[in-house]
Design an enzyme around this catalytic site. Structure first.
Site, PDB file in Angstrom:
ATOM      1  N   CYS A  38      90.531 -56.306 -32.715  1.00  0.00           N
ATOM      2  CA  CYS A  38      89.264 -56.621 -32.070  1.00  0.00           C
ATOM      3  C   CYS A  38      89.302 -56.169 -30.617  1.00  0.00           C
ATOM      4  CB  CYS A  38      88.969 -58.113 -32.151  1.00  0.00           C
ATOM      5  SG  CYS A  38      90.173 -59.135 -31.280  1.00  0.00           S
ATOM      6  N   CYS A  41      92.020 -57.502 -28.409  1.00  0.00           N
ATOM      7  CA  CYS A  41      93.304 -56.806 -28.548  1.00  0.00           C
ATOM      8  C   CYS A  41      93.351 -55.595 -27.617  1.00  0.00           C
ATOM      9  CB  CYS A  41      93.508 -56.352 -29.992  1.00  0.00           C
ATOM     10  SG  CYS A  41      93.705 -57.696 -31.178  1.00  0.00           S
ATOM     11  N   ASP A 439      73.504 -19.073 -17.295  1.00  0.00           N
ATOM     12  CA  ASP A 439      73.962 -17.793 -16.774  1.00  0.00           C
ATOM     13  C   ASP A 439      73.283 -16.706 -17.602  1.00  0.00           C
ATOM     14  OD1 ASP A 439      75.748 -15.778 -15.573  1.00  0.00           O
ATOM     15  OD2 ASP A 439      76.628 -15.749 -17.580  1.00  0.00           O
ATOM     16  N   ASP A 651      79.656 -18.550 -19.640  1.00  0.00           N
ATOM     17  CA  ASP A 651      80.748 -18.038 -20.464  1.00  0.00           C
ATOM     18  C   ASP A 651      81.866 -17.377 -19.679  1.00  0.00           C
ATOM     19  OD1 ASP A 651      79.221 -15.805 -19.681  1.00  0.00           O
ATOM     20  OD2 ASP A 651      79.908 -14.656 -21.418  1.00  0.00           O
ATOM     21  N   ASP A 655      81.622 -18.536 -13.914  1.00  0.00           N
ATOM     22  CA  ASP A 655      80.746 -19.670 -14.230  1.00  0.00           C
ATOM     23  C   ASP A 655      81.486 -21.001 -14.132  1.00  0.00           C
ATOM     24  OD1 ASP A 655      78.576 -18.008 -14.822  1.00  0.00           O
ATOM     25  OD2 ASP A 655      79.293 -17.691 -16.864  1.00  0.00           O
TER      26      ASP A 655
END
Length: 759
Positions: A38, A41, A439, A651, A655
């Site tokens: 739970c 814990c 981009d 990419d 960037d």
């Protein structure tokens, strides 16, 4: 043993003055934790781990039963952390949940089945009573049936509850052990005090059935967890066991773990590619759907790259191994999904604060219920039964599972469809995005520009330099470069049969171009292939009419410059054109339909950038042109300064700062590793439709988290008062407690039915 025994050095100090203390080297350790049930814990394990000297951070995930610890690197960290777990009453697990092989759907059900069989005679009279059948099981038989459930099947409740109490905390097991023990003891006391020949009302069935129902709920939870982690196990299953290595004596089957970079391997039709590789012989189509979500096979020929785990189609391929083990794409995908599922979403902090005080508060409410009913004159039996009901119904299991199981399901289904979510924060935040910055080159476009025009200027003609000479000079400057424009120049030169010469003092100038010394007509002079910005900085005059004509065509223009002394002169204009990715316009239209603002960031001149923006449907006012690579992050920060929640999609290496600066960074997997490392989400193929899919999945996952938390809180807020007022029986409370956890798990697993939307 750690689930992943890899050191991640966060700070290193190669050298430092004697008076300066070098920063400590830290490592990140992942451990499996057995015995958590739970949210209480979770809080207890985190406290135990943080108490270990040198530990800086500790985050525990209930759904994956794992802990992630950041600590100062020492040789005995693992041992000390394992001991801390044992001292807290939990066992370190050698194998992470995700690595466990698929088990039978009924695995672990035997104890539950035994409990149900023993409880049936105790519950049967309750079920038959509404039909006028009065069947009372003798008290001694009730004791015989209930005792094995209470003290044998329920023994782990006592052990775990005792460990929690000894550590000064509480958990679900402590509540169940106290509640059922009280009901069992009350039954013994009532039976002992009953006059001879009188059958008192006993509560053996309540204690036995509560334990059995809780066990049933935990079994259903475990079954649901196996479904939630199926994405990880499916990725592990993509690794074939053997590879057909080609050697001097033909093919030999070798375990995949023994492959090395450079091995030549045969991949037969229908087999999985054993490692990241490049095709050197043969042609075939390859199914990469499990890795990228791409539904159609992809044609492969010599020179093409293959990803380990993809399925070969109809042709035999011979490949050269490029990467193995932890460096392979599949291993990195698995690592990203594991990291996301082990991470703790920001919304979980609220749950952690509640869970830290939940069990002590419940114990106080149960004590108040007992005292209140006694003061009201209801008698010991009624007061004790109502207090037991409070203990049984109040369980923080649902609270602890509400967030992590939704994150597990969301990241798992995302991975199946080519969306890798690196951290839970990105998943939780993506649905709030209102502005998406793209981009241009390689993200919105194919990233394969062509040289569409080379226009010699009058000065070049007077110097007797024709188009071929100028193109050869440009190719010489670009030789060896991997920039898309460089590839376009070299391809154009190759098509005309021109061989680049060797440039001296070649130097790339970020965001501006490249310069070097080239020998032309027996004379070495400085030349440069320059952007229009660089031309302006050098004071080079360019033909306004020629520029206007090329820009009107949407071309990116560079100038070939020659230095004479300290003065640069333009000798030619080179125009480059790129094509938008297929489906880019439709993908951006989907984003606008969601009410998102779409911005394009480009280093091109405004006319070229606006021409491309018009082709993909971006408004002119949302085009940011002439942006240097280092300034992309500043554009993102400016958008955020307007109060917007910004996602950046890119990419390339340039960037990466913008991806890191955005609220949510999205990297295209066909880009660079640097970009993927900086982004919180990686799109495994070039399909821009995945951007909208990621936002949609984020919204659905957060909705599931909120639904789960609402019902988990509502269950306790409503259930505890009803129990304290005597409106529930312990049996109903036990069933409701088990049902709450199962409902949270089931609701989250509905995310597995998510599919990408396509127009």
């Amino acid at each position: 043993m750690m689930s992943r025994n890899t050191l991640r050095f966060m700070n290193t100090a190669l050298s430092a003055p004697a008076t300066v203390t070098a920063p400590a080297i830290t490592e990140t350790l992942d451990l499996g934790v057995e015995g958590m049930t739970c949210a209480s814990c979770v809080a207890r394990v985190e406290r135990a781990l943080r108490a270990v000297p040198g530990v800086q951070q500790a985050s525990v995930n209930l759904a994956t039963e794992s802990a992630r610890v950041v600590a100062v690197a020492t040789p005995d960290n693992t041992v000390r952390l394992r001991r801390a777990l044992r001292s807290a009453g939990y066992a370190p697990r050698d194998t992470p949940v995700a690595d466990v092989q698929d088990a039978s759907p009924w695995a672990g059900f035997a104890p539950v089945a035994i409990g149900l069989v023993l409880c049936l005679p105790l519950v049967l009279p309750m079920l038959l009573q509404p039909f006028g059948v009065h069947l009372m099981v003798p008290a001694w038989l009730q004791l015989v049936l209930a005792a094995p459930v209470q003290f044998w099947l329920g023994a782990h409740f006592y052990r775990a509850g005792w460990r929690a109490a000894r550590a000064g905390s509480g958990n679900m097991e402590l509540l169940v052990a106290l509640g059922t023990s009280a009901a069992f003891s009350l039954s013994l006391w009532l039976w002992w005090r009953a006059p001879a020949g009188v059958m008192p009302h006993l509560y053996f069935e309540a204690s036995a059935l509560v334990i059995t129902l809780v066990m049933l709920g935990k079994w259903l939870e475990a079954r649901a967890k196996r479904q939630a982690t199926s994405a990880i196990r499916a990725l592990h299953g993509l690794r074939p066991a053997l590879a057909h290595v080609i050697g001097a004596h033909g093919e030999a089957d070798v375990p995949v773990a023994e492959l090395v970079v450079g091995d030549h391997v045969a991949v037969r039709p229908g087999e999985r590619v054993p490692a990241d590789a490049e095709v050197i012989e043969g042609r075939s189509s390859v199914d990469e759907s499990m890795l990228t979500g791409e539904p159609l096979p992809v044609a492969k020929a010599p020179g093409d790259r293959l990803t380990g785990g993809a399925v070969n189609g109809e042709g035999r391929l011979v490949v050269e191994v490029l990467a193995v083990g932890a460096e392979s794409v599949l291993a990195r995908i698995i690592r990203l999904v594991e990291d996301a599922q082990a991470a703790k979403a920001p919304i979980q902090r609220l749950v952690d604060r509640v869970a830290a005080v939940f069990v002590p508060v419940v114990l106080l409410i149960a004590l108040a219920t007992l005292v209140g009913w006694l003061l009201a004159g209801a008698g010991v039996e009624t007061a004790l039964v109502n207090a037991v009901t409070v203990l049984v119904i109040a369980c923080p299991c649902a609270l602890g599972l509400a967030t992590p199981v939704a994150v597990m399901a969301g990241t798992g289904v995302a991975a199946r469809h080519g969306i890798l979510i690196k951290d839970a924060r990105a998943l939780e935040l993506a649905h709030k995005v209102d502005t998406v910055a793209f981009d241009k080159t390689g993200t919105l476009t194919l990233g394969q520009p062509r040289l569409v025009s080379l226009l010699p200027l009058a000065a070049a003609a007077s110097a007797a330099m024709d188009e071929a000479t100028l193109l050869r000079i440009a190719a010489t400057l670009q030789s060896g470069s991997e920039h898309p424009l460089a590839r376009a120049v070299l391809a154009a030169a190759s098509d005309k049969g021109l061989v680049p010469a060797t440039a001296q003092d070649l130097q790339a100038v970020a965001g501006r171009g490249v310069r070097g010394v080239v020998e032309v007509q027996g004379e070495s002079q400085p030349w440069a292939l320059a952007s229009l910005r660089w031309c302006e900085e050098e004071g080079v005059h360019l033909s306004a009419e020629a520029l206007q004509e090329l820009n009107a065509q949407g071309a990116s223009v560079s100038a070939l410059l020659q230095w004479q002394g300290d003065t640069a002169h333009a000798r030619a204009l080179l125009a480059f054109a790129d094509e938008p990715k297929p489906g880019a316009a439709a993908a951006l239209a989907r984003l606008r339909q969601r009410g998102l603002r779409v911005v394009m960031i480009s280093g091109d001149n405004p006319r070229a950038a606006q021409a491309m923006a018009a082709r993909v449907g971006i408004d002119v006012q949302d085009v940011r042109a002439n942006v240097l690579p280092g300034d992309k992050a500043a554009v993102v920060q400016a958008l955020r300064a307007e109060g917007r929640v910004v996602a950046m999609v890119g990419d390339g290496i340039n960037d990466a700062p913008a991806l890191a600066a955005a609220d949510v960074g999205m990297a295209m997997a066909n880009g660079t590793d640097v970009a993927m490392e900086a982004a919180g989400i990686t799109l495994m193929r070039g399909d821009l439709g995945l951007v909208a899919d990621a936002f949609d999945l984020s919204a659905r996952t957060v909705a599931k988290i909120r639904q789960n938390l609402f019902w988990a809180f509502a269950y306790n807020v409503l259930g505890i008062p009803f129990a304290a007022l005597g409106l529930l029986s312990p049996v109903v409370a036990g069933g409701a407690m088990a049902a709450s956890s199962v409902s949270v798990m089931s609701n989250a697993l509905l995310l597995r039915r998510w599919r990408p939307q396509r127009p």
